[in-house]
Structures are given as C-alpha cells and as structure tokens.
Motif scaffolding. Sequence first.
Motif, PDB file in Angstrom:
ATOM      1  N   GLY A  63       0.817  -1.215   0.000  1.00  0.00           N
ATOM      2  CA  GLY A  63       0.000   0.000   0.000  1.00  0.00           C
ATOM      3  C   GLY A  63       0.848   1.261   0.000  1.00  0.00           C
ATOM      4  N   THR A  64       1.902   1.265   0.793  1.00  0.00           N
ATOM      5  CA  THR A  64       2.796   2.428   0.851  1.00  0.00           C
ATOM      6  C   THR A  64       3.491   2.642  -0.487  1.00  0.00           C
ATOM      7  OG1 THR A  64       3.146   2.035   3.217  1.00  0.00           O
ATOM      8  CG2 THR A  64       4.699   3.508   2.113  1.00  0.00           C
ATOM      9  N   LEU A  65       3.987   1.564  -1.075  1.00  0.00           N
ATOM     10  CA  LEU A  65       4.633   1.688  -2.388  1.00  0.00           C
ATOM     11  C   LEU A  65       3.668   2.223  -3.444  1.00  0.00           C
ATOM     12  CD1 LEU A  65       6.754  -1.591  -2.544  1.00  0.00           C
ATOM     13  CD2 LEU A  65       7.617   0.761  -2.375  1.00  0.00           C
ATOM     14  N   MET A  66       2.447   1.711  -3.439  1.00  0.00           N
ATOM     15  CA  MET A  66       1.460   2.126  -4.428  1.00  0.00           C
ATOM     16  C   MET A  66       1.069   3.592  -4.225  1.00  0.00           C
ATOM     17  SD  MET A  66      -2.211   0.319  -5.270  1.00  0.00           S
ATOM     18  CE  MET A  66      -1.509  -1.225  -4.758  1.00  0.00           C
ATOM     19  N   PHE A  67       0.796   3.965  -2.989  1.00  0.00           N
ATOM     20  CA  PHE A  67       0.379   5.327  -2.672  1.00  0.00           C
ATOM     21  C   PHE A  67       1.484   6.325  -3.014  1.00  0.00           C
ATOM     22  CE2 PHE A  67      -0.083   8.916   0.243  1.00  0.00           C
ATOM     23  CZ  PHE A  67      -1.412   9.267   0.039  1.00  0.00           C
ATOM     24  N   CYS A  68       2.678   6.058  -2.512  1.00  0.00           N
ATOM     25  CA  CYS A  68       3.793   6.984  -2.735  1.00  0.00           C
ATOM     26  C   CYS A  68       4.226   6.995  -4.198  1.00  0.00           C
ATOM     27  CB  CYS A  68       4.963   6.629  -1.823  1.00  0.00           C
ATOM     28  SG  CYS A  68       4.570   6.880  -0.082  1.00  0.00           S
ATOM     29  N   GLY A  69       4.216   5.839  -4.831  1.00  0.00           N
ATOM     30  CA  GLY A  69       4.553   5.784  -6.252  1.00  0.00           C
ATOM     31  C   GLY A  69       3.611   6.625  -7.084  1.00  0.00           C
ATOM     32  N   ASP A  70       2.329   6.594  -6.749  1.00  0.00           N
ATOM     33  CA  ASP A  70       1.362   7.402  -7.482  1.00  0.00           C
ATOM     34  C   ASP A  70       1.609   8.890  -7.255  1.00  0.00           C
ATOM     35  OD1 ASP A  70      -1.109   7.309  -9.197  1.00  0.00           O
ATOM     36  OD2 ASP A  70      -1.842   8.546  -7.535  1.00  0.00           O
ATOM     37  N   LEU A  71       1.875   9.275  -6.011  1.00  0.00           N
ATOM     38  CA  LEU A  71       2.154  10.689  -5.733  1.00  0.00           C
ATOM     39  C   LEU A  71       3.390  11.167  -6.489  1.00  0.00           C
ATOM     40  CD1 LEU A  71       1.482  11.049  -1.890  1.00  0.00           C
ATOM     41  CD2 LEU A  71      -0.068  11.491  -3.799  1.00  0.00           C
ATOM     42  N   LEU A  72       4.427  10.345  -6.514  1.00  0.00           N
ATOM     43  CA  LEU A  72       5.649  10.718  -7.229  1.00  0.00           C
ATOM     44  C   LEU A  72       5.410  10.805  -8.734  1.00  0.00           C
ATOM     45  CD1 LEU A  72       8.284   8.635  -5.292  1.00  0.00           C
ATOM     46  CD2 LEU A  72       7.968  11.106  -5.256  1.00  0.00           C
ATOM     47  N   SER A  73       4.673   9.864  -9.261  1.00  0.00           N
ATOM     48  CA  SER A  73       4.365   9.893 -10.690  1.00  0.00           C
ATOM     49  C   SER A  73       3.612  11.170 -11.055  1.00  0.00           C
ATOM     50  CB  SER A  73       3.543   8.650 -11.055  1.00  0.00           C
ATOM     51  OG  SER A  73       3.279   8.622 -12.429  1.00  0.00           O
ATOM     52  N   ARG A  74       2.659  11.555 -10.218  1.00  0.00           N
ATOM     53  CA  ARG A  74       1.907  12.789 -10.490  1.00  0.00           C
ATOM     54  C   ARG A  74       2.785  14.018 -10.294  1.00  0.00           C
ATOM     55  NH1 ARG A  74      -3.129  13.063  -7.221  1.00  0.00           N
ATOM     56  NH2 ARG A  74      -2.455  11.326  -5.953  1.00  0.00           N
ATOM     57  N   HIS A  75       3.658  14.001  -9.285  1.00  0.00           N
ATOM     58  CA  HIS A  75       4.535  15.154  -9.043  1.00  0.00           C
ATOM     59  C   HIS A  75       5.440  15.420 -10.239  1.00  0.00           C
ATOM     60  CE1 HIS A  75       7.185  17.969  -6.974  1.00  0.00           C
ATOM     61  NE2 HIS A  75       8.194  17.287  -7.489  1.00  0.00           N
ATOM     62  N   PHE A  76       5.966  14.360 -10.817  1.00  0.00           N
ATOM     63  CA  PHE A  76       6.890  14.529 -11.934  1.00  0.00           C
ATOM     64  C   PHE A  76       6.189  14.595 -13.284  1.00  0.00           C
ATOM     65  CE2 PHE A  76       9.771  12.862  -8.616  1.00  0.00           C
ATOM     66  CZ  PHE A  76      10.679  13.914  -8.609  1.00  0.00           C
ATOM     67  N   GLY A  77       4.882  14.771 -13.268  1.00  0.00           N
ATOM     68  CA  GLY A  77       4.131  15.045 -14.487  1.00  0.00           C
ATOM     69  C   GLY A  77       3.805  13.858 -15.362  1.00  0.00           C
ATOM     70  N   HIS A  78       3.866  12.656 -14.804  1.00  0.00           N
ATOM     71  CA  HIS A  78       3.579  11.461 -15.602  1.00  0.00           C
ATOM     72  C   HIS A  78       2.147  10.974 -15.408  1.00  0.00           C
ATOM     73  CE1 HIS A  78       7.799  11.325 -16.544  1.00  0.00           C
ATOM     74  NE2 HIS A  78       8.106  11.254 -15.268  1.00  0.00           N
ATOM     75  N   GLY A  79       1.361  11.678 -14.635  1.00  0.00           N
ATOM     76  CA  GLY A  79       0.007  11.230 -14.348  1.00  0.00           C
ATOM     77  C   GLY A  79       0.008  10.110 -13.330  1.00  0.00           C
TER      78      GLY A  79
END
Length: 111
Positions: A63-79
């Motif tokens: 859950g942590t990997l999925m949640f944080c991975g999504d936030l990072l993906s959105r932060h760096f503009g990858h959606g």
Amino acid sequence: MLSGFLGACGVMLAAGASHGEDARLLGAASTMCLAHAPVLLALYIANHRIKTANSAALVLGLGTLMFCGDLLSRHFGHGSLFPMAAPVGGLAMIAGWVVLGAGAVLKAPEQ
C-alpha cells in the motif's frame, strides 16, 4: 529490506520537498514512507509474537509503495500510475493497520 528502502526514500523525499517549489506531493509521500518504514521493521522483529505480522507487513508495504509511487508519478508530471492508485494504496495501508490491530486479539503463533 523494504523498511530500509522506504526510510531512505522518506528522507530523500523530505529533502526534495524542502528544496522544491511544490512540496505538497513530495511531502505527503515522505510522511508515508517515514511513518511506515519503522513499522515494517518492528513487524519483522516481532514476527514470532504477532500472528498477523507477515500479512500486515505485506499489505502495509504494498500500500505504501502504491500510494507513494502514485504521488511521485503525479509530481513529476507522468500522471497516475493507474486509475485510483493513490486511493487503493491508501485503503491498503488502512487495511494493513487493521490487520495489525487484529493481531492484538489473536493468539500468538506457537514456537
């Protein structure tokens, strides 16, 4: 291993959040990494005493990997990683904590 990885990521994300322009997503990811890294380590150490330790660690870690991975993906503009990735990851973290709590009422495994 995941505990150390999340701890290191949490510190790096905190540094990125403090030096970048938009700290919102990096700061949230840092908080989740740093909150769950010591819990995963504690679950590893107490595995023989908490019946649900392995299950809780698996659900919390993923859950942590999925949640944080999504936030990072959105932060760096990858959606988003995939639709509803952050909410699913967040629900998984909540479920992991519930699984851990259930361990308090279940008899510890026999040694």
